[in-house]
Write a protein that holds these residues in place. Structure first.
Motif, PDB file in Angstrom:
ATOM      1  N   SER A 135       0.801  -1.223   0.000  1.00  0.00           N
ATOM      2  CA  SER A 135       0.000   0.000   0.000  1.00  0.00           C
ATOM      3  C   SER A 135       0.837   1.278   0.000  1.00  0.00           C
ATOM      4  CB  SER A 135      -0.942   0.005   1.203  1.00  0.00           C
ATOM      5  OG  SER A 135      -0.200  -0.014   2.405  1.00  0.00           O
ATOM      6  N   VAL A 136       2.115   1.170   0.357  1.00  0.00           N
ATOM      7  CA  VAL A 136       2.957   2.372   0.414  1.00  0.00           C
ATOM      8  C   VAL A 136       4.119   2.314  -0.561  1.00  0.00           C
ATOM      9  CG1 VAL A 136       2.374   2.622   2.848  1.00  0.00           C
ATOM     10  CG2 VAL A 136       4.570   1.603   2.210  1.00  0.00           C
ATOM     11  N   LYS A 137       4.364   1.167  -1.158  1.00  0.00           N
ATOM     12  CA  LYS A 137       5.501   1.025  -2.060  1.00  0.00           C
ATOM     13  C   LYS A 137       5.375   2.012  -3.208  1.00  0.00           C
ATOM     14  CE  LYS A 137       8.320  -2.546  -4.220  1.00  0.00           C
ATOM     15  NZ  LYS A 137       8.451  -3.987  -4.503  1.00  0.00           N
ATOM     16  N   GLY A 138       6.478   2.716  -3.470  1.00  0.00           N
ATOM     17  CA  GLY A 138       6.481   3.729  -4.515  1.00  0.00           C
ATOM     18  C   GLY A 138       6.149   5.116  -4.007  1.00  0.00           C
ATOM     19  N   ARG A 139       5.595   5.202  -2.794  1.00  0.00           N
ATOM     20  CA  ARG A 139       5.262   6.507  -2.213  1.00  0.00           C
ATOM     21  C   ARG A 139       6.098   6.816  -0.968  1.00  0.00           C
ATOM     22  NH1 ARG A 139       0.389   7.298  -0.020  1.00  0.00           N
ATOM     23  NH2 ARG A 139       0.034   5.100   0.486  1.00  0.00           N
ATOM     24  N   PHE A 140       6.439   5.785  -0.205  1.00  0.00           N
ATOM     25  CA  PHE A 140       7.201   5.958   1.029  1.00  0.00           C
ATOM     26  C   PHE A 140       8.638   5.475   0.824  1.00  0.00           C
ATOM     27  CE2 PHE A 140       3.489   5.646   4.314  1.00  0.00           C
ATOM     28  CZ  PHE A 140       2.784   6.600   3.591  1.00  0.00           C
ATOM     29  N   THR A 141       9.574   6.105   1.542  1.00  0.00           N
ATOM     30  CA  THR A 141      10.968   5.705   1.506  1.00  0.00           C
ATOM     31  C   THR A 141      11.533   5.693   2.917  1.00  0.00           C
ATOM     32  OG1 THR A 141      11.260   6.710  -0.687  1.00  0.00           O
ATOM     33  CG2 THR A 141      13.248   6.190   0.569  1.00  0.00           C
ATOM     34  N   ILE A 142      12.142   4.592   3.301  1.00  0.00           N
ATOM     35  CA  ILE A 142      12.817   4.504   4.593  1.00  0.00           C
ATOM     36  C   ILE A 142      14.309   4.701   4.361  1.00  0.00           C
ATOM     37  CG2 ILE A 142      13.076   1.969   4.456  1.00  0.00           C
ATOM     38  CD1 ILE A 142      12.724   1.885   7.497  1.00  0.00           C
ATOM     39  N   PHE A 143      14.931   5.502   5.210  1.00  0.00           N
ATOM     40  CA  PHE A 143      16.374   5.700   5.109  1.00  0.00           C
ATOM     41  C   PHE A 143      16.897   6.107   6.481  1.00  0.00           C
ATOM     42  CE2 PHE A 143      16.540  10.390   4.993  1.00  0.00           C
ATOM     43  CZ  PHE A 143      15.229  10.694   4.669  1.00  0.00           C
ATOM     44  N   ASN A 147       5.381  10.425   0.591  1.00  0.00           N
ATOM     45  CA  ASN A 147       4.938  11.307  -0.486  1.00  0.00           C
ATOM     46  C   ASN A 147       3.546  10.906  -0.959  1.00  0.00           C
ATOM     47  OD1 ASN A 147       7.410  12.707  -0.448  1.00  0.00           O
ATOM     48  ND2 ASN A 147       8.324  11.258  -1.903  1.00  0.00           N
ATOM     49  N   ASN A 148       2.883  11.859  -1.590  1.00  0.00           N
ATOM     50  CA  ASN A 148       1.547  11.597  -2.143  1.00  0.00           C
ATOM     51  C   ASN A 148       0.646  10.909  -1.118  1.00  0.00           C
ATOM     52  OD1 ASN A 148      -0.522  11.495  -4.027  1.00  0.00           O
ATOM     53  ND2 ASN A 148       0.220   9.594  -4.972  1.00  0.00           N
ATOM     54  N   LEU A 149       0.546  11.519   0.035  1.00  0.00           N
ATOM     55  CA  LEU A 149      -0.233  10.921   1.108  1.00  0.00           C
ATOM     56  C   LEU A 149      -1.705  10.848   0.748  1.00  0.00           C
ATOM     57  CD1 LEU A 149       1.600  12.520   4.119  1.00  0.00           C
ATOM     58  CD2 LEU A 149       1.213  10.071   3.817  1.00  0.00           C
ATOM     59  N   LYS A 150      -2.329   9.802   1.246  1.00  0.00           N
ATOM     60  CA  LYS A 150      -3.728   9.557   1.004  1.00  0.00           C
ATOM     61  C   LYS A 150      -4.479   9.525   2.330  1.00  0.00           C
ATOM     62  CE  LYS A 150      -2.512   6.651  -2.947  1.00  0.00           C
ATOM     63  NZ  LYS A 150      -2.641   5.321  -3.582  1.00  0.00           N
ATOM     64  N   ALA A 151      -5.779   9.708   2.274  1.00  0.00           N
ATOM     65  CA  ALA A 151      -6.575   9.694   3.499  1.00  0.00           C
ATOM     66  C   ALA A 151      -6.396   8.372   4.246  1.00  0.00           C
ATOM     67  CB  ALA A 151      -8.046   9.935   3.166  1.00  0.00           C
ATOM     68  N   GLU A 152      -6.243   7.281   3.498  1.00  0.00           N
ATOM     69  CA  GLU A 152      -6.086   5.964   4.128  1.00  0.00           C
ATOM     70  C   GLU A 152      -4.734   5.775   4.800  1.00  0.00           C
ATOM     71  OE1 GLU A 152      -7.062   6.611   1.014  1.00  0.00           O
ATOM     72  OE2 GLU A 152      -6.218   5.158  -0.427  1.00  0.00           O
ATOM     73  N   ASP A 153      -3.837   6.749   4.660  1.00  0.00           N
ATOM     74  CA  ASP A 153      -2.566   6.698   5.389  1.00  0.00           C
ATOM     75  C   ASP A 153      -2.715   7.256   6.796  1.00  0.00           C
ATOM     76  OD1 ASP A 153      -0.962   7.659   2.337  1.00  0.00           O
ATOM     77  OD2 ASP A 153      -1.000   5.637   3.227  1.00  0.00           O
ATOM     78  N   THR A 154      -3.883   7.798   7.118  1.00  0.00           N
ATOM     79  CA  THR A 154      -4.114   8.328   8.459  1.00  0.00           C
ATOM     80  C   THR A 154      -3.963   7.230   9.488  1.00  0.00           C
ATOM     81  OG1 THR A 154      -5.593  10.083   7.682  1.00  0.00           O
ATOM     82  CG2 THR A 154      -5.862   9.355   9.964  1.00  0.00           C
TER      83      THR A 154
END
Length: 125
Positions: free
Chosen positions: A63-71, A84-91
């Motif tokens: 659900s987050v691949k391509g939008r989130f990055t861990i470093f 990035n490109n947060l969605k309401a379902e990321d709440t």
């Protein structure tokens, strides 16, 4: 046991970016596996992302691949989650975890030993 403290949560609009931080103390963050989980209202805690300190490999939920990055920044003993490109379902409340007791099961909250207190992320649509 390593102590973890998350920060960076807040309220944003859909499509906005947000960066979470997880400061580790007690041991250097570079020696432990690190992960992010989240718990949405009325749901179980779910895996978001993890990092293997040996290989520097990173892992993400679908659900987050391509939008989130861990470093990580080893000099600061801090792990980040760039969202990035947060969605309401990321709440959700986002939690940092360290010290995987069972790396083969890294997507399970039960596989992690140390946890932060969580930081709230709210995305309005």
């Amino acid at each position: 046991q390593v102590q973890l403290a998350e920060s960076g949560g807040g309220m944003v609009q859909a499509g906005d970016p947000l960066r979470l931080s997880c400061a580790a103390s007690g041991r250097t963050a570079s020696t432990y596996e690190m992960a992010w989980f989240r718990r949405a209202p009325g749901k179980e805690r779910e895996f978001v992302s993890a990092m293997d300190p040996i290989s520097s490999s990173t892992y993400y939920s679908g659900s987050v691949k391509g939008r989130f990055t861990i470093f990580r920044d080893n000099a600061k003993n801090t792990v980040y989650l760039q969202m990035n490109n947060l969605k309401a379902e990321d709440t959700a409340i986002y939690y940092c975890a360290a010290q995987a007791t069972n790396w083969n099961n890294y997507q399970s909250p039960l596989a992690w030993y140390s946890w932060g207190q969580g930081t709230q992320v709210t995305v309005s649509s």
